[in-house]
Design a protein around this motif. Sequence first.
Motif, PDB file in Angstrom:
ATOM      1  N   ASP A  61      16.965 -66.355  -2.747  1.00 56.58           N
ATOM      2  CA  ASP A  61      16.021 -66.937  -3.703  1.00 56.58           C
ATOM      3  C   ASP A  61      15.878 -66.087  -4.962  1.00 56.58           C
ATOM      4  OD1 ASP A  61      14.456 -69.121  -4.414  1.00 56.58           O
ATOM      5  OD2 ASP A  61      12.607 -68.104  -3.855  1.00 56.58           O
ATOM      6  N   HIS A  62      16.885 -65.255  -5.266  1.00 51.22           N
ATOM      7  CA  HIS A  62      16.913 -64.509  -6.515  1.00 51.22           C
ATOM      8  C   HIS A  62      17.889 -65.174  -7.468  1.00 51.22           C
ATOM      9  CE1 HIS A  62      15.492 -60.997  -3.961  1.00 51.22           C
ATOM     10  NE2 HIS A  62      14.524 -61.223  -4.835  1.00 51.22           N
ATOM     11  N   GLU A  63      17.736 -64.883  -8.756  1.00 51.41           N
ATOM     12  CA  GLU A  63      18.619 -65.461  -9.751  1.00 51.41           C
ATOM     13  C   GLU A  63      19.972 -64.771  -9.754  1.00 51.41           C
ATOM     14  OE1 GLU A  63      17.542 -65.613 -13.865  1.00 51.41           O
ATOM     15  OE2 GLU A  63      16.435 -67.459 -13.555  1.00 51.41           O
ATOM     16  N   ILE A  64      21.010 -65.569  -9.942  1.00 47.89           N
ATOM     17  CA  ILE A  64      22.348 -65.048 -10.204  1.00 47.89           C
ATOM     18  C   ILE A  64      22.481 -65.050 -11.720  1.00 47.89           C
ATOM     19  CG2 ILE A  64      24.821 -65.366  -9.875  1.00 47.89           C
ATOM     20  CD1 ILE A  64      24.098 -67.092  -7.399  1.00 47.89           C
ATOM     21  N   GLN A  65      22.517 -63.895 -12.316  1.00 46.82           N
ATOM     22  CA  GLN A  65      22.547 -63.771 -13.768  1.00 46.82           C
ATOM     23  C   GLN A  65      23.916 -64.148 -14.332  1.00 46.82           C
ATOM     24  OE1 GLN A  65      19.977 -63.003 -15.784  1.00 46.82           O
ATOM     25  NE2 GLN A  65      18.690 -63.062 -13.952  1.00 46.82           N
ATOM     26  N   PRO A  66      23.975 -64.604 -15.573  1.00 54.72           N
ATOM     27  CA  PRO A  66      25.270 -64.836 -16.215  1.00 54.72           C
ATOM     28  C   PRO A  66      26.088 -63.547 -16.225  1.00 54.72           C
ATOM     29  CG  PRO A  66      23.505 -65.772 -17.534  1.00 54.72           C
ATOM     30  CD  PRO A  66      22.855 -64.961 -16.444  1.00 54.72           C
ATOM     31  N   GLY A  67      27.367 -63.662 -15.995  1.00 58.05           N
ATOM     32  CA  GLY A  67      28.242 -62.495 -15.967  1.00 58.05           C
ATOM     33  C   GLY A  67      28.367 -61.850 -14.604  1.00 58.05           C
ATOM     34  N   VAL A  68      27.769 -62.450 -13.569  1.00 57.62           N
ATOM     35  CA  VAL A  68      27.856 -61.917 -12.209  1.00 57.62           C
ATOM     36  C   VAL A  68      28.766 -62.828 -11.389  1.00 57.62           C
ATOM     37  CG1 VAL A  68      26.552 -61.411 -10.109  1.00 57.62           C
ATOM     38  CG2 VAL A  68      25.561 -60.884 -12.329  1.00 57.62           C
ATOM     39  N   ALA A  69      29.790 -62.250 -10.789  1.00 56.54           N
ATOM     40  CA  ALA A  69      30.686 -63.027  -9.930  1.00 56.54           C
ATOM     41  C   ALA A  69      29.902 -63.550  -8.733  1.00 56.54           C
ATOM     42  CB  ALA A  69      31.852 -62.158  -9.466  1.00 56.54           C
ATOM     43  N   HIS A  70      30.206 -64.781  -8.329  1.00 59.50           N
ATOM     44  CA  HIS A  70      29.494 -65.389  -7.207  1.00 59.50           C
ATOM     45  C   HIS A  70      30.350 -66.479  -6.568  1.00 59.50           C
ATOM     46  CE1 HIS A  70      28.360 -67.877 -10.702  1.00 59.50           C
ATOM     47  NE2 HIS A  70      28.205 -68.876  -9.845  1.00 59.50           N
ATOM     48  N   VAL A  71      29.765 -67.209  -5.642  1.00 64.89           N
ATOM     49  CA  VAL A  71      30.465 -68.243  -4.879  1.00 64.89           C
ATOM     50  C   VAL A  71      29.756 -69.576  -5.083  1.00 64.89           C
ATOM     51  CG1 VAL A  71      30.987 -69.006  -2.523  1.00 64.89           C
ATOM     52  CG2 VAL A  71      31.247 -66.619  -3.125  1.00 64.89           C
ATOM     53  N   VAL A  72      30.530 -70.640  -5.236  1.00 65.91           N
ATOM     54  CA  VAL A  72      29.978 -71.996  -5.247  1.00 65.91           C
ATOM     55  C   VAL A  72      30.470 -72.664  -3.970  1.00 65.91           C
ATOM     56  CG1 VAL A  72      29.863 -74.201  -6.451  1.00 65.91           C
ATOM     57  CG2 VAL A  72      30.072 -72.079  -7.748  1.00 65.91           C
ATOM     58  N   ALA A  73      29.554 -73.228  -3.195  1.00 64.15           N
ATOM     59  CA  ALA A  73      29.922 -73.850  -1.917  1.00 64.15           C
ATOM     60  C   ALA A  73      29.271 -75.216  -1.807  1.00 64.15           C
ATOM     61  CB  ALA A  73      29.480 -72.963  -0.756  1.00 64.15           C
ATOM     62  N   TRP A  74      30.004 -76.152  -1.190  1.00 61.05           N
ATOM     63  CA  TRP A  74      29.473 -77.479  -0.914  1.00 61.05           C
ATOM     64  C   TRP A  74      30.136 -78.002   0.349  1.00 61.05           C
ATOM     65  CZ3 TRP A  74      32.826 -76.192  -4.726  1.00 61.05           C
ATOM     66  CH2 TRP A  74      34.032 -76.874  -4.809  1.00 61.05           C
ATOM     67  N   PRO A  75      29.460 -78.900   1.059  1.00 56.07           N
ATOM     68  CA  PRO A  75      29.992 -79.392   2.332  1.00 56.07           C
ATOM     69  C   PRO A  75      31.360 -80.055   2.154  1.00 56.07           C
ATOM     70  CG  PRO A  75      27.712 -80.059   2.067  1.00 56.07           C
ATOM     71  CD  PRO A  75      28.141 -79.467   0.767  1.00 56.07           C
ATOM     72  N   ALA A  76      32.243 -79.829   3.109  1.00 53.78           N
ATOM     73  CA  ALA A  76      33.601 -80.373   3.040  1.00 53.78           C
ATOM     74  C   ALA A  76      33.730 -81.703   3.757  1.00 53.78           C
ATOM     75  CB  ALA A  76      34.587 -79.363   3.633  1.00 53.78           C
ATOM     76  N   ASP A  77      32.620 -82.306   4.151  1.00 52.82           N
ATOM     77  CA  ASP A  77      32.692 -83.543   4.918  1.00 52.82           C
ATOM     78  C   ASP A  77      33.006 -84.764   4.055  1.00 52.82           C
ATOM     79  OD1 ASP A  77      30.315 -83.862   3.574  1.00 52.82           O
ATOM     80  OD2 ASP A  77      29.056 -83.826   5.373  1.00 52.82           O
ATOM     81  N   GLY A  78      33.069 -84.586   2.731  1.00 55.46           N
ATOM     82  CA  GLY A  78      33.415 -85.700   1.864  1.00 55.46           C
ATOM     83  C   GLY A  78      32.223 -86.535   1.435  1.00 55.46           C
ATOM     84  N   ARG A  79      31.072 -86.314   2.017  1.00 52.84           N
ATOM     85  CA  ARG A  79      29.874 -87.036   1.601  1.00 52.84           C
ATOM     86  C   ARG A  79      29.155 -86.255   0.518  1.00 52.84           C
ATOM     87  NH1 ARG A  79      27.517 -87.750   7.492  1.00 52.84           N
ATOM     88  NH2 ARG A  79      27.734 -85.522   7.237  1.00 52.84           N
ATOM     89  N   GLY A  80      28.348 -86.936  -0.243  1.00 50.32           N
ATOM     90  CA  GLY A  80      27.572 -86.260  -1.272  1.00 50.32           C
ATOM     91  C   GLY A  80      28.309 -86.214  -2.594  1.00 50.32           C
ATOM     92  N   ASP A  81      27.711 -85.492  -3.534  1.00 50.21           N
ATOM     93  CA  ASP A  81      28.287 -85.384  -4.863  1.00 50.21           C
ATOM     94  C   ASP A  81      28.083 -83.966  -5.398  1.00 50.21           C
ATOM     95  OD1 ASP A  81      25.595 -85.319  -5.398  1.00 50.21           O
ATOM     96  OD2 ASP A  81      25.536 -87.240  -6.428  1.00 50.21           O
ATOM     97  N   SER A  82      28.194 -83.825  -6.704  1.00 52.93           N
ATOM     98  CA  SER A  82      28.099 -82.487  -7.289  1.00 52.93           C
ATOM     99  C   SER A  82      26.714 -81.868  -7.110  1.00 52.93           C
ATOM    100  CB  SER A  82      28.461 -82.533  -8.770  1.00 52.93           C
ATOM    101  OG  SER A  82      27.547 -83.354  -9.466  1.00 52.93           O
ATOM    102  N   SER A  83      25.703 -82.670  -6.805  1.00 47.73           N
ATOM    103  CA  SER A  83      24.374 -82.098  -6.588  1.00 47.73           C
ATOM    104  C   SER A  83      24.288 -81.335  -5.271  1.00 47.73           C
ATOM    105  CB  SER A  83      23.312 -83.200  -6.607  1.00 47.73           C
ATOM    106  OG  SER A  83      23.487 -84.063  -5.515  1.00 47.73           O
TER     107      SER A  83
END
Length: 106
Positions: A61-83
């Motif tokens: 629950d902390h901010e990831i500041q601009p310029g900090v490497a990080h990970v983007v993850a989303w479910p691989a089940d094929g349901r949902g969208d970019s949200s």
Amino acid sequence: MSPRRNLPRKSAKAGHRDLNEAAARGGVELEYGADGTDGDWNVRHVTAGAATKAYRCPGCDHEIQPGVAHVVAWPADGRGDSSDRRHWHTACWRARHRRQPTRKFL
């Protein structure tokens, strides 16, 4: 005398390159749930140079500041969208099995 050639010569398989799966998927890796309860995830690693906005990590629950490497993850089940995509600190993503997100996303 012609200049030295630094590039490899084209072979009979010109145009065919061996690509790993992550490169073929645009840098997105498929990560399987370790214990079966986590599910399968599409994961993309964002470099520090490509991180231009601030995001809230669901793991700490902390901010990831601009310029900090990080990970983007989303479910691989094929349901949902970019949200359904969530930006995580890399350490929080690796520790997600040991601690749950601090807030619920619906």
